[in-house]
Motif scaffolding. Structure first.
Motif, PDB file in Angstrom:
ATOM      1  N   GLY A  93       0.827  -1.209   0.000  1.00  0.00           N
ATOM      2  CA  GLY A  93       0.000   0.000   0.000  1.00  0.00           C
ATOM      3  C   GLY A  93       0.856   1.252   0.000  1.00  0.00           C
ATOM      4  O   GLY A  93       0.607   2.199  -0.751  1.00  0.00           O
ATOM      5  N   THR A  94       1.902   1.246   0.842  1.00  0.00           N
ATOM      6  CA  THR A  94       2.758   2.425   0.920  1.00  0.00           C
ATOM      7  C   THR A  94       3.498   2.660  -0.385  1.00  0.00           C
ATOM      8  O   THR A  94       3.534   3.773  -0.896  1.00  0.00           O
ATOM      9  N   SER A  95       4.058   1.576  -0.950  1.00  0.00           N
ATOM     10  CA  SER A  95       4.828   1.828  -2.168  1.00  0.00           C
ATOM     11  C   SER A  95       3.913   2.231  -3.319  1.00  0.00           C
ATOM     12  O   SER A  95       4.280   3.099  -4.113  1.00  0.00           O
ATOM     13  N   VAL A 157      -1.698   6.690   3.182  1.00  0.00           N
ATOM     14  CA  VAL A 157      -0.421   7.238   2.714  1.00  0.00           C
ATOM     15  C   VAL A 157      -0.654   8.395   1.745  1.00  0.00           C
ATOM     16  O   VAL A 157       0.035   9.405   1.791  1.00  0.00           O
ATOM     17  N   LEU A 158      -1.668   8.242   0.878  1.00  0.00           N
ATOM     18  CA  LEU A 158      -1.959   9.312  -0.082  1.00  0.00           C
ATOM     19  C   LEU A 158      -2.261  10.617   0.637  1.00  0.00           C
ATOM     20  O   LEU A 158      -1.834  11.689   0.220  1.00  0.00           O
ATOM     21  N   ILE A 159      -3.034  10.523   1.732  1.00  0.00           N
ATOM     22  CA  ILE A 159      -3.358  11.734   2.491  1.00  0.00           C
ATOM     23  C   ILE A 159      -2.080  12.314   3.095  1.00  0.00           C
ATOM     24  O   ILE A 159      -1.798  13.508   2.978  1.00  0.00           O
ATOM     25  N   ILE A 179      11.880   9.309   4.030  1.00  0.00           N
ATOM     26  CA  ILE A 179      10.577   9.967   4.121  1.00  0.00           C
ATOM     27  C   ILE A 179       9.506   8.948   4.515  1.00  0.00           C
ATOM     28  O   ILE A 179       8.677   9.199   5.374  1.00  0.00           O
ATOM     29  N   ILE A 180       9.579   7.766   3.881  1.00  0.00           N
ATOM     30  CA  ILE A 180       8.571   6.747   4.200  1.00  0.00           C
ATOM     31  C   ILE A 180       8.746   6.246   5.641  1.00  0.00           C
ATOM     32  O   ILE A 180       7.792   6.217   6.420  1.00  0.00           O
TER      33      ILE A 180
END
Lengths: 269, 267, 262
Positions: A93-95, A157-159, A179-180
């Motif tokens: 999801g994050t990537s 993550v998008l938000i 950053i992640i």
């Protein structure tokens, strides 16, 4: 945050319920008075006694001991599944959200395809083709539910990605990895913990449902769903037999749900 | 030091019918910023000044044009090359609360750019950070706090400390003082002026407030609808503005003294 | 001296645990005059306005003193009576116009609803009044505005609509709490001109701001607030030219002095 949890009644009740189940699972050999697997046909359908606190079942096994061990099975399957799903969905999801572009579109395409089928159907098909066994069931469950979690992670993550502090980190020369790991993940983690803890309840119900259907778990295993299934033929003569495992499932699922919901209230007032 | 040539950025906006229309947020902007100088860019909301800031900071790629930082075209650069150069150009964002990671202590927030560009021992790092926080006139004890424990003005100071941490050649301030109380604003602006004589960076001050622009810089550009309509070097007085739009912005300013208002009411 | 409409006397606001927010504030608002309240955030200026608007719940705050409107203390009134006054006779314009409108309804519907709850008129009349007032506010294409949703209008536009709505109910007092802070100078200047028009309509206006520029432009009388107390009060000329108080001097020095515009 810990202080807030203690102040919130709902969270405390949920937490106590979870702890009771956990204690039962961990200390099962100490708590259970008898061997849950020991068959003794001569002692079938016994009433409550000091030897068998909740009586025995159709094969003369101690119901109470089986229920206590059942906690081991339910949590023992659900927690590893959850950990794998959490790891998988956070990574994917994050990537997907962070990289964006083509990678994200492919991710959306695949997840939409998987989401088109209800998890139950996927698990049925997979267990049917892979064969019985707890590992296969776990694999099938992971395969069927990860998308639902990964998509939620992606939206979080998008938000977060568009917030100013991420821009500020880019300006400060941080790498994408930093950053992640240092910015995005710590900020979405509280919401994810809430999301996953409410997910536990759903998974416990799912596991019990599958073993009720006779999927995955071997016959005779003291798993609540399987016990429920075994007791269904005696529903009229001995209804308590079906009630006990039902209550256990309800208790555990309710515990995680209460706790998860309360956490949500605490995090987003 | 920094030069933009015919810089432009288009956006496509979908309207109700689903057809796309082109919006030119920035058009043909040619700017030259020299070393150890101060510049202001004035424009209303929607004038494209924030987009220009993002282009200069290479947070977005321009549709047309080039940006030269010391004769290197940063508009064409890859992410990795760009990252190494970032210590030379820094930016202070408008909303300092959201520009600080809420889960990070102030110490780590200020340490971030330093850790990315310099290899320091823990003791050196601590010394650098403590000297930075004193430079922006905050107590050393605030390093242990989280952003939400600071006031708006203090958060702004932390962001400034982050921006000057790598001794950048130039700093962009995007509406850096709007939303602050006037007294706080004055203190922050004075701090920035003081810092500039210290660190010798070039400032580009982007603001909607011509008062702030004039207070902070010798060279002022006025932007409207993505274009620079007037540019005045070494400005001495607001009377220097001749363009109709600049005049309008100046006439809209609230008066300094009540006795001036009768004059304004007459307009 | 012109006629007073609203008088606040020794107003004290405490949080129930005893923390004082406003410590004995007194002032009066007169017809056709503008009272400027200036102070930094946390000075209690917004709290004072909220107390006048009866927006502070008695469950959380302890309010004492007098808020006298048309010679009656509003703090002693029953809720029913207060509801008749608030929103109609005394109205407020807030800092963020975006949150003051319901994003789900068209501007027109919200105007009509406001008008109809406060006076007995038909929907058609309410619409006509709405259009007329919007036009008075120098908003062109009033019909178009009536049919649009809040998100499609700019902040300055919404703020002017907000003022138009308050004026439709012919109030005696309007409170503008940092009403121009979020706007750029051009729109601020437009709004301030509208305030001048409001003042000329014999309405008492309270303008709350942290910016002495706004006060210099519009206020007739000024009170300076700090930590819940009034530090200084006087006419705008007194405050600007002859202030004795150090805090007021500090606030005045925060203005960015520009070389004079001829």
């Amino acid at each position: 945050m810990l202080g807030k949890i203690i102040k919130n009644k709902q969270a405390v009740i949920g937490l106590i319920m979870i702890i009771i189940v956990l204690i039962a699972a961990v200390l099962a050999p100490v708590i259970a008075p008898n061997d849950p697997m020991k068959v003794n046909i001569t002692k079938k359908f016994q009433n409550n006694s000091s030897e068998y606190p909740l009586g025995t079942d159709q094969l003369g096994r101690c119901v109470f001991s089986r229920l206590v061990y059942g906690a081991r099975y339910s949590l023992g399957i659900v927690i590893p599944i959850l950990l794998v799903v959490a790891l998988l969905s956070i990574i994917l999801g994050t990537s997907a959200a962070y990289v964006g572009g083509k990678f994200d579109r492919i991710f959306i395409l695949i997840s939409d395809m998987v989401m088109a089928f209800p998890p139950l159907v996927i698990v049925l098909a997979l267990v049917g083709s892979l064969g019985q066994g707890i590992l296969n069931l776990a694999f099938a469950m992971i395969f069927s539910v990860w998308v639902w979690y990964a998509k939620v992670v992606r939206s979080y993550v998008l938000i977060e990605k568009n917030k100013d502090y991420v821009t500020a980190a880019i300006i400060a020369g941080s790498t994408d990895k930093d950053i992640i790991i240092k910015h995005i993940v710590p900020n979405i983690l509280p919401s994810l913990i809430v999301f996953f803890s409410t997910g536990v309840a759903g998974m416990i119900l799912m596991i019990s449902g599958f073993s009720f259907l006779g999927l995955g778990i071997e016959a005779g295993t003291p798993e609540w769903g399987a016990m429920l299934s075994g007791a269904k033929q005696y529903i009229y003569s001995r209804p308590y037999m079906i009630a006990y495992p039902g209550i256990c499932i309800l208790f555990t699922a309710a515990g995680f749900n209460l706790f998860g919901e309360a956490l949500r209230d605490i995090i987003s007032p | 030091m920094l030069r933009t040539i015919n810089l432009g950025r288009d956006y496509y906006v979908k309207d109700k019918n689903g057809s796309k229309t082109k919006v030119e947020a920035v058009k043909n902007v040619c700017l030259t910023l020299n070393e150890n100088n101060s510049y202001s860019l004035v424009g209303e909301s929607g004038s494209g000044k924030s987009t220009l800031a993002k282009l200069i900071m290479s947070l977005e790629k321009p549709t047309t044009g080039e940006i030269y930082l010391d004769n290197k075209n940063i508009a064409l650069m890859r992410k990795k090359q760009l990252r190494i150069l970032r210590s030379d150009f820094q930016m202070v964002l408008q909303d300092s609360y959201s520009a600080l990671n809420p889960k990070m202590k102030i110490y780590d927030s200020i340490a971030e750019p330093i850790r990315n560009f310099e290899k320091l021992t823990l003791i050196q790092e601590k010394e650098t950070i403590e000297s930075l926080i004193t430079k922006v006139e905050l107590p050393v004890s605030s390093l242990k706090k989280y952003p939400y424990q600071l006031s708006g003005g203090q958060q702004k100071r932390v962001c400034i400390a982050r921006a000057i941490a790598t001794n950048p050649k130039f700093i962009v301030f995007d509406e850096a003082v709007s939303g602050l109380d006037v007294t706080v604003r004055k203190k922050i602006l004075d701090l920035l002026l003081k810092l500039r004589s210290d660190i010798k960076s070039t400032y580009l001050f982007i603001t909607h407030d011509i008062d702030v622009a004039f207070y902070m810089a010798d060279n002022i550009a006025v932007m409207k609808d993505g274009e620079i309509v007037e540019y005045i070097k070494n400005i001495k007085s607001l009377n220097g503005f001749k363009h109709e739009y600049s005049r309008m912005l100046i006439d809209s300013l609230p008066p300094l003294y009540p006795k001036q208002r009768d004059y304004q009411e007459a307009i | 001296m012109s006629k007073k409409i609203l008088e606040v006397e020794n107003l004290r606001i405490n949080v129930l645990d005893g923390t004082p927010l406003v410590k004995g504030v007194s002032f009066r608002v007169c017809k056709g005059r503008v009272l400027g309240i200036i102070g930094e955030s946390g000075s209690g200026k917004t709290m004072t306005c909220k107390a006048i608007m009866q927006l502070l719940s008695k469950k959380n705050f302890d309010i004492s003193g007098k808020i006298e409107f048309k010679n009656r203390n509003m703090l002693d009134m029953k809720e029913k009576e207060i509801n008749k006054i608030i929103g109609k006779d005394i109205s407020m314009i807030m800092q963020n116009p975006m949150t003051a409108f319901n994003p789900m309804f068209k501007i027109g519907n919200q105007i009509i609803e406001t008008l109809m709850t406060h006076s007995n008129i038909t929907k058609k009349d309410a619409y006509d009044i709405g259009v007329k007032e919007l036009e008075k506010m120098n908003l062109d294409r009033a019909h178009e505005i009536m049919n649009s949703y809040p998100y499609s209008l700019s902040g300055g536009m919404l703020q002017r609509i907000m003022i138009a709505i308050s004026l439709m109910l012919t109030p005696s007092v309007i409170i503008a709490d940092e009403a121009t802070t979020a706007l750029d100078v051009k729109t601020q200047s437009l709004i301030l001109s509208e305030f001048e028009r409001i003042r000329d309509n014999d309405i008492g206006l309270i303008v709350v701001s942290h910016d002495f520029g706004v006060i210099a432009r519009i206020a007739d009388d000024v009170i300076v607030m700090k930590d819940g107390e009034i530090i200084e009060n006087g006419t705008v000329y007194d405050i600007f030219d002859n202030t004795k108080d150090d805090y007021t001097k500090e606030l005045l020095s925060a203005r960015l002095l520009r070389k004079e515009v001829s």
